[in-house]
Motif scaffolding. Structure first.
Motif, mmCIF file in Angstrom:
data_model
loop_
_atom_site.group_PDB
_atom_site.id
_atom_site.type_symbol
_atom_site.label_atom_id
_atom_site.label_comp_id
_atom_site.label_asym_id
_atom_site.label_seq_id
_atom_site.Cartn_x
_atom_site.Cartn_y
_atom_site.Cartn_z
ATOM 1 N N LYS A 69 11.008 15.439 -0.870
ATOM 2 C CA LYS A 69 10.242 14.305 -0.341
ATOM 3 C C LYS A 69 10.968 13.645 0.831
ATOM 4 O O LYS A 69 10.331 13.232 1.809
ATOM 5 N N SER A 83 3.729 8.308 1.122
ATOM 6 C CA SER A 83 4.167 9.522 0.430
ATOM 7 C C SER A 83 3.366 9.728 -0.847
ATOM 8 O O SER A 83 3.393 8.885 -1.751
ATOM 9 N N ARG A 113 4.032 -1.333 -2.932
ATOM 10 C CA ARG A 113 3.827 -0.615 -4.186
ATOM 11 C C ARG A 113 2.389 -0.809 -4.652
ATOM 12 O O ARG A 113 1.706 -1.755 -4.237
ATOM 13 N N LYS A 135 4.156 2.271 -8.265
ATOM 14 C CA LYS A 135 5.007 3.127 -7.456
ATOM 15 C C LYS A 135 5.111 2.573 -6.038
ATOM 16 O O LYS A 135 4.118 2.124 -5.463
ATOM 17 N N ARG A 137 5.244 3.683 -2.540
ATOM 18 C CA ARG A 137 4.949 4.910 -1.818
ATOM 19 C C ARG A 137 4.653 4.713 -0.332
ATOM 20 O O ARG A 137 4.477 5.678 0.394
#
Length: 259
Positions: A69, A83, A113, A135, A137
């Motif tokens: 990643k 992501s 998030r 999360k 991301r």
């Protein structure tokens, strides 16, 4: 009023044999200024489908989820990174919230998030250990990224304020029950190896009480029972995966074979 410059977003996705799921993922990222797919050598049509959807595809041997990643982040053309995994997609509400922040130039935040909702036997789980499962991301790579050494259950971090957005990251982690069991075997091994490398030790208490506590916390205290029988199966199987990790760690620290 001063004009706020729109910040560009690079979406990054890592893949391996995701031909059946990559389309939905990439479709939800259509508003992004760039999509970068880092593939680990798929033997199906993943790369071809990604290119047809307009993504730039890079092939790199897999050496860990976090490393893969972060490599994808480094291939991006823009500093703001969104992501996703190939089994994830943005809900319309979440996509709209991201676009609104983008138009404001991501003012005042280093990262964002949002909740992740996992599909399980045809139902999105909304309780227990499975939700909200927030999360981080979306982030400014100049202030963070996929840092650290943990290659399994990796997490992005940033230096600065993190804002929570409305909407869900839709997650379809398992193609079947057998797929869930296989992933549990793989993840328990990787987590045990990571824990062993850091000097963590297995104990009888962790082996007996840890999985039981995980089940009780998720199914009872966090309301997993409200998701019906899928909530029960999810809580039981994930507790079983925690038990596998504890057993594997004990085997590793005693120099015994796992296979």
């Amino acid at each position: 009023m001063d004009h706020v410059q729109r910040s560009k977003i690079s979406a990054t996705v890592i893949t391996y044999n995701e031909a059946d799921r990559i389309g939905e993922c990439l479709a939800s990222l259509a508003f992004c200024d760039e999509v970068v797919v880092v593939d680990s050598g798929s033997t199906d049509a993943t790369r071809e489908l990604a290119r047809e959807a307009g993504a730039r595809v890079v092939v790199r041997p897999f050496d860990g989820f976090r490393s893969q990643k972060q490599f994808a982040v480094e291939q991006a053309s823009h500093d703001w990174i969104l992501s996703l995994d190939a089994d994830e997609s943005l809900s319309p509400e979440l996509a709209a919230a991201i676009i609104a922040e983008q138009e404001r130039g991501f003012a005042g935040a280093a990262g964002y998030r949002f909740a992740r909702s996992s599909e399980y036997f045809g139902r999105y789980l909304r309780h227990g250990n499975a939700y909200p499962d927030r999360k981080l991301r979306l982030f400014d790579r100049r202030r963070g990224g996929w840092r650290g050494e943990r290659e399994i259950h990796e997490a992005a971090t940033v230096d600065g304020e993190v804002v929570t957005l409305p909407g869900d990251l839709l997650h379809r982690p398992f193609r079947s029950f057998d797929h869930q069991l296989a992933k549990g075997m793989q993840y328990s091994r990787m987590m045990a190896e990571h824990a062993n490398a850091r000097g963590k030790r297995a104990s009888l208490g962790k082996l007996l009480l840890g999985p039981a506590w995980r089940f009780f916390r998720g199914y009872v205290l966090r309301g997993g029972f409200l998701d019906g029988w899928p909530g029960l199966v999810y809580a039981y199987v994930t507790a079983w995966t925690a038990r596998q990790k504890a057993v594997r760690l004990w085997l590793l620290q005693n120099g015994l074979e796992q296979t």
